[in-house]
Design a protein around this motif. Structure first.
Motif, mmCIF file in Angstrom:
data_model
loop_
_atom_site.group_PDB
_atom_site.id
_atom_site.type_symbol
_atom_site.label_atom_id
_atom_site.label_comp_id
_atom_site.label_asym_id
_atom_site.label_seq_id
_atom_site.Cartn_x
_atom_site.Cartn_y
_atom_site.Cartn_z
ATOM 1 N N LYS A 104 -18.868 2.531 72.817
ATOM 2 C CA LYS A 104 -18.584 0.894 73.163
ATOM 3 C C LYS A 104 -17.993 0.370 72.445
ATOM 4 O O LYS A 104 -16.951 -0.534 72.432
ATOM 5 C CB LYS A 104 -19.461 0.998 74.325
ATOM 6 C CG LYS A 104 -19.686 0.865 75.254
ATOM 7 C CD LYS A 104 -20.945 0.032 76.353
ATOM 8 C CE LYS A 104 -21.158 0.711 77.632
ATOM 9 N NZ LYS A 104 -21.734 -0.012 78.616
ATOM 10 N N ALA A 105 -18.695 -0.212 71.254
ATOM 11 C CA ALA A 105 -18.187 -0.906 70.204
ATOM 12 C C ALA A 105 -16.600 -0.253 69.644
ATOM 13 O O ALA A 105 -16.639 -0.991 68.870
ATOM 14 C CB ALA A 105 -19.230 -0.992 69.201
ATOM 15 N N LYS A 106 -16.759 0.914 68.689
ATOM 16 C CA LYS A 106 -15.997 1.532 68.577
ATOM 17 C C LYS A 106 -15.017 0.957 69.354
ATOM 18 O O LYS A 106 -13.803 1.283 68.995
ATOM 19 C CB LYS A 106 -16.233 3.452 68.759
ATOM 20 C CG LYS A 106 -17.268 3.400 67.063
ATOM 21 C CD LYS A 106 -17.336 5.131 66.781
ATOM 22 C CE LYS A 106 -17.831 5.521 65.843
ATOM 23 N NZ LYS A 106 -18.415 7.231 66.456
ATOM 24 N N ILE A 107 -14.676 1.410 70.630
ATOM 25 C CA ILE A 107 -13.847 1.385 71.594
ATOM 26 C C ILE A 107 -13.545 -0.346 71.323
ATOM 27 O O ILE A 107 -11.594 -1.110 70.873
ATOM 28 C CB ILE A 107 -13.861 1.757 72.319
ATOM 29 C CG1 ILE A 107 -13.591 3.034 72.918
ATOM 30 C CG2 ILE A 107 -12.579 0.921 74.081
ATOM 31 C CD1 ILE A 107 -14.306 3.790 74.099
ATOM 32 N N LEU A 108 -13.901 -1.378 71.221
ATOM 33 C CA LEU A 108 -14.393 -2.859 71.279
ATOM 34 C C LEU A 108 -12.970 -2.928 69.524
ATOM 35 O O LEU A 108 -12.192 -3.922 69.357
ATOM 36 C CB LEU A 108 -15.172 -3.435 71.274
ATOM 37 C CG LEU A 108 -15.653 -3.831 72.514
ATOM 38 C CD1 LEU A 108 -16.641 -4.429 72.790
ATOM 39 C CD2 LEU A 108 -14.182 -4.758 73.486
ATOM 40 N N ARG A 109 -13.590 -2.178 68.423
ATOM 41 C CA ARG A 109 -13.089 -2.361 66.570
ATOM 42 C C ARG A 109 -11.359 -1.989 67.710
ATOM 43 O O ARG A 109 -10.906 -3.038 65.657
ATOM 44 C CB ARG A 109 -14.228 -1.538 66.142
ATOM 45 C CG ARG A 109 -13.435 -1.600 64.821
ATOM 46 C CD ARG A 109 -14.747 -1.098 63.719
ATOM 47 N NE ARG A 109 -14.771 0.628 64.164
ATOM 48 C CZ ARG A 109 -15.330 1.573 63.598
ATOM 49 N NH1 ARG A 109 -16.453 0.963 63.476
ATOM 50 N NH2 ARG A 109 -15.590 2.720 64.150
ATOM 51 N N GLU A 110 -11.366 -0.486 67.824
ATOM 52 C CA GLU A 110 -10.201 -0.150 67.713
ATOM 53 C C GLU A 110 -9.208 -1.755 68.728
ATOM 54 O O GLU A 110 -8.370 -2.260 68.270
ATOM 55 C CB GLU A 110 -9.679 0.606 68.411
ATOM 56 C CG GLU A 110 -10.284 2.176 67.452
ATOM 57 C CD GLU A 110 -9.489 2.445 66.250
ATOM 58 O OE1 GLU A 110 -8.722 1.708 65.983
ATOM 59 O OE2 GLU A 110 -10.312 2.307 65.288
ATOM 60 N N LYS A 111 -9.351 -1.806 70.029
ATOM 61 C CA LYS A 111 -8.734 -2.940 70.189
ATOM 62 C C LYS A 111 -8.482 -3.879 69.572
ATOM 63 O O LYS A 111 -7.563 -4.883 69.110
ATOM 64 C CB LYS A 111 -9.820 -3.463 71.519
ATOM 65 C CG LYS A 111 -9.445 -2.464 72.771
ATOM 66 C CD LYS A 111 -10.214 -2.794 74.101
ATOM 67 C CE LYS A 111 -9.964 -1.692 74.683
ATOM 68 N NZ LYS A 111 -10.714 -2.351 76.475
ATOM 69 N N VAL A 112 -9.709 -5.132 68.466
ATOM 70 C CA VAL A 112 -9.713 -5.833 67.983
ATOM 71 C C VAL A 112 -8.107 -5.577 66.806
ATOM 72 O O VAL A 112 -7.678 -6.575 65.805
ATOM 73 C CB VAL A 112 -11.118 -6.300 67.305
ATOM 74 C CG1 VAL A 112 -10.828 -7.339 66.156
ATOM 75 C CG2 VAL A 112 -11.666 -6.856 67.798
#
Length: 101
Positions: A47-55
């Motif tokens: 989940k943190a990796k997905i949010l990092r890509e969105k950022v």
């Protein structure tokens, strides 16, 4: 024959017969609990990796206005990374980094 409409997961969660006071009483339940914790940890990491890509995407798209437009994503990412990772389970929340409002 065709594809199934949905995905069904058989794992409901932590084992019911695991006793946290005496974890070695049932070795099978202990191993199932360990596997459950590892699965949950990997889900949090992904989940943190997905949010990092969105950022990253938001920073690229918004350009100079990224401070205002991507603020909500940055807060979500920082909240998702608090306590995530291996070896950070017993650290106090004050040592996980800065908390921005």
């Amino acid at each position: 024959m065709g594809r199934k409409k949905g995905v069904m997961f058989t794992d409901d969660g932590a084992p019911d017969d695991f006793d946290p006071d005496n974890p070695y009483r049932d070795p099978v339940a202990m191993l199932e609990m360990r596997e459950h914790l590892v699965r949950e940890k990997w889900i949090d990491i992904e989940k943190a990796k997905i949010l990092r890509e969105k950022v990253k995407w938001c920073y690229r798209v918004e350009g100079i206005n990224h401070l205002q437009k991507c603020r909500h994503l940055v807060h979500q990412y920082l909240d998702a990374t608090r306590g995530v990772g291996w070896g950070k389970d017993h650290r106090p929340h004050s040592l996980h980094g800065w908390f921005f409002f």
